[in-house]
Design a protein around this motif. Structure first.
Motif, PDB file in Angstrom:
ATOM      1  N   ASP A   1      35.901  41.334  53.025  1.00  0.00           N
ATOM      2  CA  ASP A   1      37.017  40.989  52.163  1.00  0.00           C
ATOM      3  C   ASP A   1      36.982  41.914  50.949  1.00  0.00           C
ATOM      4  O   ASP A   1      36.160  42.837  50.881  1.00  0.00           O
ATOM      5  CB  ASP A   1      36.994  39.516  51.749  1.00  0.00           C
ATOM      6  N   LYS A   2      37.871  41.669  49.993  1.00  0.00           N
ATOM      7  CA  LYS A   2      37.966  42.589  48.854  1.00  0.00           C
ATOM      8  C   LYS A   2      36.684  42.627  48.040  1.00  0.00           C
ATOM      9  O   LYS A   2      36.362  43.652  47.419  1.00  0.00           O
ATOM     10  CB  LYS A   2      39.147  42.212  47.967  1.00  0.00           C
ATOM     11  N   TYR A   3      35.934  41.529  48.035  1.00  0.00           N
ATOM     12  CA  TYR A   3      34.703  41.511  47.240  1.00  0.00           C
ATOM     13  C   TYR A   3      33.557  42.197  47.967  1.00  0.00           C
ATOM     14  O   TYR A   3      32.779  42.939  47.363  1.00  0.00           O
ATOM     15  CB  TYR A   3      34.327  40.075  46.885  1.00  0.00           C
ATOM     16  N   SER A   4      33.452  41.988  49.256  1.00  0.00           N
ATOM     17  CA  SER A   4      32.349  42.613  49.995  1.00  0.00           C
ATOM     18  C   SER A   4      32.533  44.120  50.127  1.00  0.00           C
ATOM     19  O   SER A   4      31.570  44.855  50.342  1.00  0.00           O
ATOM     20  CB  SER A   4      32.216  41.981  51.391  1.00  0.00           C
ATOM     21  N   GLN A   5      33.756  44.604  49.972  1.00  0.00           N
ATOM     22  CA  GLN A   5      34.016  46.039  50.023  1.00  0.00           C
ATOM     23  C   GLN A   5      33.619  46.759  48.735  1.00  0.00           C
ATOM     24  O   GLN A   5      33.586  47.982  48.694  1.00  0.00           O
ATOM     25  CB  GLN A   5      35.501  46.296  50.289  1.00  0.00           C
ATOM     26  N   GLY A   6      33.348  46.013  47.700  1.00  0.00           N
ATOM     27  CA  GLY A   6      32.932  46.608  46.442  1.00  0.00           C
ATOM     28  C   GLY A   6      33.993  46.479  45.371  1.00  0.00           C
ATOM     29  O   GLY A   6      35.148  46.886  45.571  1.00  0.00           O
ATOM     30  N   VAL A   7      33.608  45.921  44.233  1.00  0.00           N
ATOM     31  CA  VAL A   7      34.502  45.787  43.092  1.00  0.00           C
ATOM     32  C   VAL A   7      34.121  46.860  42.076  1.00  0.00           C
ATOM     33  O   VAL A   7      33.048  46.806  41.477  1.00  0.00           O
ATOM     34  CB  VAL A   7      34.418  44.388  42.447  1.00  0.00           C
ATOM     35  N   ALA A   8      34.980  47.853  41.922  1.00  0.00           N
ATOM     36  CA  ALA A   8      34.701  48.980  41.032  1.00  0.00           C
ATOM     37  C   ALA A   8      35.358  48.740  39.683  1.00  0.00           C
ATOM     38  O   ALA A   8      36.547  48.429  39.606  1.00  0.00           O
ATOM     39  CB  ALA A   8      35.224  50.275  41.638  1.00  0.00           C
TER      40      ALA A   8
ATOM     41  N   GLY B   1      42.614  44.499  28.664  1.00  0.00           N
ATOM     42  CA  GLY B   1      42.546  45.382  27.512  1.00  0.00           C
ATOM     43  C   GLY B   1      41.148  45.645  27.007  1.00  0.00           C
ATOM     44  O   GLY B   1      40.942  46.549  26.188  1.00  0.00           O
ATOM     45  N   SER B   2      40.171  44.880  27.456  1.00  0.00           N
ATOM     46  CA  SER B   2      38.816  45.015  26.939  1.00  0.00           C
ATOM     47  C   SER B   2      37.808  44.851  28.059  1.00  0.00           C
ATOM     48  O   SER B   2      37.984  44.018  28.964  1.00  0.00           O
ATOM     49  CB  SER B   2      38.557  43.955  25.866  1.00  0.00           C
ATOM     50  N   ILE B   3      36.725  45.614  27.988  1.00  0.00           N
ATOM     51  CA  ILE B   3      35.693  45.515  29.022  1.00  0.00           C
ATOM     52  C   ILE B   3      35.006  44.154  28.981  1.00  0.00           C
ATOM     53  O   ILE B   3      34.506  43.676  30.004  1.00  0.00           O
ATOM     54  CB  ILE B   3      34.674  46.665  28.869  1.00  0.00           C
ATOM     55  N   THR B   4      34.978  43.509  27.833  1.00  0.00           N
ATOM     56  CA  THR B   4      34.354  42.186  27.745  1.00  0.00           C
ATOM     57  C   THR B   4      35.183  41.119  28.453  1.00  0.00           C
ATOM     58  O   THR B   4      34.671  40.046  28.763  1.00  0.00           O
ATOM     59  CB  THR B   4      34.146  41.788  26.271  1.00  0.00           C
ATOM     60  N   ASP B   5      36.447  41.412  28.722  1.00  0.00           N
ATOM     61  CA  ASP B   5      37.333  40.448  29.412  1.00  0.00           C
ATOM     62  C   ASP B   5      37.562  40.814  30.871  1.00  0.00           C
ATOM     63  O   ASP B   5      38.346  40.158  31.554  1.00  0.00           O
ATOM     64  CB  ASP B   5      38.701  40.391  28.710  1.00  0.00           C
ATOM     65  N   ALA B   6      36.891  41.854  31.345  1.00  0.00           N
ATOM     66  CA  ALA B   6      37.256  42.412  32.643  1.00  0.00           C
ATOM     67  C   ALA B   6      36.751  41.605  33.829  1.00  0.00           C
ATOM     68  O   ALA B   6      37.266  41.744  34.939  1.00  0.00           O
ATOM     69  CB  ALA B   6      36.716  43.838  32.746  1.00  0.00           C
ATOM     70  N   GLY B   7      35.762  40.778  33.647  1.00  0.00           N
ATOM     71  CA  GLY B   7      35.203  40.085  34.787  1.00  0.00           C
ATOM     72  C   GLY B   7      34.114  40.908  35.457  1.00  0.00           C
ATOM     73  O   GLY B   7      33.820  42.048  35.074  1.00  0.00           O
ATOM     74  N   ARG B   8      33.539  40.345  36.502  1.00  0.00           N
ATOM     75  CA  ARG B   8      32.385  40.949  37.149  1.00  0.00           C
ATOM     76  C   ARG B   8      32.792  42.135  38.022  1.00  0.00           C
ATOM     77  O   ARG B   8      33.741  42.066  38.789  1.00  0.00           O
ATOM     78  CB  ARG B   8      31.682  39.906  38.022  1.00  0.00           C
ATOM     79  N   ALA B   9      32.081  43.219  37.874  1.00  0.00           N
ATOM     80  CA  ALA B   9      32.252  44.390  38.741  1.00  0.00           C
ATOM     81  C   ALA B   9      30.899  44.758  39.328  1.00  0.00           C
ATOM     82  O   ALA B   9      29.850  44.398  38.793  1.00  0.00           O
ATOM     83  CB  ALA B   9      32.819  45.562  37.951  1.00  0.00           C
ATOM     84  N   GLN B  10      30.927  45.484  40.432  1.00  0.00           N
ATOM     85  CA  GLN B  10      29.682  45.913  41.078  1.00  0.00           C
ATOM     86  C   GLN B  10      29.278  47.331  40.697  1.00  0.00           C
ATOM     87  O   GLN B  10      28.242  47.819  41.124  1.00  0.00           O
ATOM     88  CB  GLN B  10      29.832  45.776  42.592  1.00  0.00           C
ATOM     89  N   SER B  11      30.116  47.982  39.898  1.00  0.00           N
ATOM     90  CA  SER B  11      29.774  49.261  39.286  1.00  0.00           C
ATOM     91  C   SER B  11      30.749  49.487  38.142  1.00  0.00           C
ATOM     92  O   SER B  11      31.806  48.845  38.082  1.00  0.00           O
ATOM     93  CB  SER B  11      29.888  50.418  40.289  1.00  0.00           C
ATOM     94  N   TRP B  12      30.386  50.417  37.269  1.00  0.00           N
ATOM     95  CA  TRP B  12      31.306  50.839  36.220  1.00  0.00           C
ATOM     96  C   TRP B  12      31.334  52.355  36.149  1.00  0.00           C
ATOM     97  O   TRP B  12      30.282  53.006  36.148  1.00  0.00           O
ATOM     98  CB  TRP B  12      30.895  50.287  34.843  1.00  0.00           C
ATOM     99  N   ALA B  13      32.534  52.911  36.115  1.00  0.00           N
ATOM    100  CA  ALA B  13      32.732  54.321  35.793  1.00  0.00           C
ATOM    101  C   ALA B  13      33.291  54.356  34.381  1.00  0.00           C
ATOM    102  O   ALA B  13      34.369  53.811  34.117  1.00  0.00           O
ATOM    103  CB  ALA B  13      33.699  54.981  36.765  1.00  0.00           C
ATOM    104  N   VAL B  14      32.543  54.964  33.472  1.00  0.00           N
ATOM    105  CA  VAL B  14      32.838  54.855  32.046  1.00  0.00           C
ATOM    106  C   VAL B  14      32.939  56.245  31.424  1.00  0.00           C
ATOM    107  O   VAL B  14      32.104  57.110  31.707  1.00  0.00           O
ATOM    108  CB  VAL B  14      31.723  54.071  31.314  1.00  0.00           C
TER     109      VAL B  14
END
Length: 485
Positions: free
Chosen positions: A232-239, A288-301
């Protein structure tokens, strides 16, 4: 993966093989491979083999011997062969005798221009992998007389075999035929090597683990994340993408779109350009903010976030999440100016740094220099991170010393915004659970391929590169194992 070995290891392997091989057998095997490629080039460029003319630039030692033996084989195909001897008293005796027996001629340097200007093909046998530094003046002057395609024996003379550096006059070959193993020059300086063909002379059993690696399409086909029936969308990776600003919304749009097109299951965007991202990529969850973004499995910053306090806080937050991070552009400058920002990262959490040469200097205090592989290795170990050193030939170094080299497909990626596209690709692969070193290498490969497909002979924009990612992945997927996807 293709292995690449440094020249000292290749020479040691050749010496072991020579000890158990009849005298001259390896040279004739190598030279025959050169002659076969020469026949193909003559057919392509001159339209014929028999009756065509080949000039050999022959230096001292075995590299010159390879060229002379290749000339002898070409004579048997009806090719007129003339060897220009740069050092007549040190020319390989057996090779020279073989050429003369076959009806070829050998001339001194002063007669060289006459034959070089008439040649349909020139074979470069000036120096081999034991040499270093640019061409000597005599050889450089001869090279100025050449207008025909050049076929290099083992490597283009004048190019450093282990770093690819060109410090002065050097051969620029249309093709290089090398023997037994690829050497660093073949990956690090493709513009001077041209196409590279590897001739098997039996070194496989003499070579241990490679010093460098190069991915091919089969590697990507086997490893690129594709959805399975239970995904599903979560097992495919949340970027997660933290990029852009009110001033630079394009960086956010490019990086986010790249993660979307790289088949991430879900992409979360965090930053001031949320409205622009939603307009371009409605499937993205944008805040609008990374603190509000929710859980991700990686971050490109990093692309376009600025280098002030707000950018630093964004980077610190991403590093503190315990997930892999790709730090690019402004994030690299922040790390260079404020190294303590890395204290937010758990040392075991994967980190990919993606500097170009200028950013590399900010990070380390010095330019990469001629030996870009060594520089990338040292920086990777220093920062305990995967170091993706951008450039015409991209180097991906892991903290444990492994190095991937991406051979470019032209210079189409030298355009504003293409780095933002690369960071999104890396982030998507990290989110899918691909090991950081491999993820960076795979992203670089697809980025390069997308640049080629976008260009099609004219300069491409970053938006064009982004649009070409699906076509690049279709090429990769065509080689995927049955049942994947």
């Amino acid at each position: 993966m293709q292995g690449i070995w440094t020249t000292d290891r290749v020479r040691a392997a050749e010496e072991r093989l020579l000890a158990v091989t009849p005298e001259g057998a390896l040279m004739r095997r190598a030279a025959f491979g050169v002659s076969v490629r020469a026949v193909g080039m003559l057919s392509e460029h001159a339209g014929r083999v028999a009756g065509s003319r080949v000039a050999l630039l022959v230096g001292a030692g075995n590299n010159g011997g390879d060229a002379l033996w290749a000339g002898a084989f070409l004579r048997r195909r009806g090719v007129g062969v003339t060897a220009v001897l740069l050092k007549p008293d040190r020319a390989h005796p057996q090779g020279l005798a073989a050429l003369r027996r076959a009806g070829g001629r050998a001339v001194p340097v002063e007669d060289g221009p006459r034959w070089l200007t008439r040649a349909d093909l020139v074979i470069d046998g000036i120096v081999g992998i034991s040499a270093s530094g640019p061409l000597r003046p005599q050889a450089a002057e001869l090279l100025e007389q050449v207008s025909a395609p050049v076929l290099a024996v083992d490597l283009p003379s004048g190019v450093d075999p282990d770093t690819g550096e060109v410090a002065g006059p050097a051969v620029r070959a249309a093709c290089t035929v090398t023997f037994g193993a690829l050497k660093p020059v073949h990956a690090l300086n493709p513009s001077h090597c041209g196409s590279v063909e590897l001739v098997d002379i039996g070194l496989d059993g003499e070579l241990a683990n490679p010093d460098l690696f190069r991915l091919d399409t089969v590697d990507l086909a086997a490893n690129w994340p594709l959805p399975g029936p239970e995904d599903d969308k979560y097992s495919q990776g949340v970027a997660g993408i933290a990029a852009g600003s009110a001033t630079y919304p394009g960086a956010a749009v490019l990086a986010t779109g790249s993660a979307v097109r790289a088949t991430a299951g879900m992409v979360r965007y965090a930053g001031p350009a949320a409205d622009a991202v939603r307009a371009h990529w409605p499937e993205t969850v944008a805040t609008g903010s990374i603190t509000d973004a929710g859980r991700a499995q990686s971050w490109a910053v990093g692309p376009g976030i600025g280098t002030g306090r707000e950018g630093r806080e964004v980077l610190e937050h991403a590093l503190d999440q315990g997930v892999p991070v790709c730090a690019d552009a402004d994030a690299i400058t922040i790390i260079a100016r404020t190294p303590a920002v890395l204290d937010a990262r758990d040392p075991d959490t994967p980190l990919v740094l993606t500097p170009h040469a200028g950013e590399f200097e900010r990070l380390t205090g010095a330019r990469p220099g001629a030996d870009r592989v060594a520089a990338a290795r040292e920086a990777a170990a220093r920062f305990k991170a995967v170091l993706l050193l951008k450039g015409h030939c991209t180097i991906v170094a892991a903290p444990d010393g492994r190095v991937l080299v991406n051979v470019p497909r032209g210079s189409w990626l030298a355009t504003a915004g293409s780095g933002d596209v690369l960071s999104g690709l890396v982030g998507a692969l990290l989110a899918a659970g691909i090991e950081a070193w491999l993820a960076a290498g795979m992203a670089t490969y697809v980025h390069s391929l997308a640049g080629l497909l976008a260009a099609r002979g004219v300069p491409a924009s970053a938006s064009g590169v982004l649009a070409a990612i699906p076509d690049a992945l279709r090429q990769v997927r065509a080689l995927a194992p049955p049942g994947r996807g």
